[in-house]
Design a protein around this motif. Structure first.
Motif: not given
Length: 294
Positions: A18-21, A146-152
């Motif tokens: 989670i930290e990296l995300l 795992g790519c979705m945090p930036v979109v969120i």
């Protein structure tokens, strides 16, 4: 006793992952408005993103408890050693997912909450239950979660999904296979024992490193697309870190081709450093509000 039980539940969420995300979420939000985002919105989005990622990881542990128990790398996970009842873990994971949706809807917007739910469902039902045990392309397509945090993060600021958010999604999408396959090369026997068809299990080391190299090139190309939305500082970091990553990927491939003893974990650890450097550079560039380069 209580501390050990609480620690087991925290371990279910895979906090190191989670930290990296979350490291990627803040730069995405800063880029969305070039460093003028309200600190409270950043904090609340991180909390919602943490709950979403924790939900997905916990439910992943529930689904993968059987294979985790036979892999040395994962044998210490709570469900693999029966430190947490499966039913409790399932309820915990679902509750986190519901809470993440409600939290993001209230503190950011409905789109962010819906994207979080879609991410959880995709990670659990598409990646964990369908792709992971059936195809060597599991981390390629499953890694989209795992790519979705930036979109969120972007949507929390803007209420929409712009092309820079898609570009950041693409960076992490191409980054995930080299990152994961390098780790899988090291733990090939573990995956083989568990019956998980990771690429290093079914392909030769040369083929694996060739694909690592191809995805690395794709990652660098996509990272440079952000030069149309960023300043010179990001450009320096993207070019420098990209050249470093590419050099190490080439060295791993050439060493594998020559039959030399290799240490793929060096590339694995480098991949974490690369992603952190790239997104920290993006964050600083955005905060400084440097003129767009192109």
């Amino acid at each position: 006793m209580l501390g050990a039980r609480l620690g087991a539940y925290v371990s279910l969420t895979k906090p190191r992952v989670i930290e990296l995300l979350l490291v990627t979420t803040i730069p995405a939000m800063l880029l969305a408005q070039r460093g003028t985002v309200a600190p409270l919105l950043i904090l609340t989005t991180l909390v919602g993103g943490w709950m979403a990622a924790a939900s997905a990881n916990t439910l992943n542990c529930v689904a993968d408890a059987d294979i985790d128990a036979v892999m040395k790398r994962t044998a210490s996970r709570p469900l693999a050693r029966h430190a947490v009842p499966t039913r409790n873990a399932l309820v915990f994971g679902v509750a986190l997912g519901v809470a993440s949706f409600a939290w993001l809807w209230v503190t950011a917007n409905l789109l962010s909450g819906l994207l979080a739910v879609a991410t959880i469902l995709f990670y659990v039902f598409v990646y964990t239950l369908v792709l992971k045990r059936r195809t060597a392309q599991n981390v390629v397509w499953g890694g989209a979660a795992g790519c979705m945090p930036v979109v969120i993060g972007w949507s929390a600021v803007t209420g929409s999904v712009g092309w820079p958010a898609i570009a950041m999604f693409g960076i992490i999408f191409f980054w995930t296979p080299p990152h994961t396959w390098a780790l899988a090369m090291r733990f090939k026997d573990d995956y083989e024992r568990a019956g998980v068809p990771m690429l290093p299990v079914i392909k030769t080391p040369v083929e694996v490193t060739r694909r690592i190299l191809a995805y690395t090139v794709g990652m660098i190309i996509v990272s440079l697309s952000l030069l149309f939305a960023t300043g010179w500082l990001y450009a320096v970091v993207a070019l420098g870190a990209g050249a470093w990553f590419l050099t190490m990927a080439v060295r791993l491939h050439l060493a594998t081709r020559s039959g030399a003893v290799t240490n793929p974990m060096r590339l694995f650890h480098l991949s974490n450093t690369y992603l952190s450097l790239l997104f920290v550079g993006l964050a600083v560039d955005s905060v400084l509000g440097l003129p767009v380069l192109l």
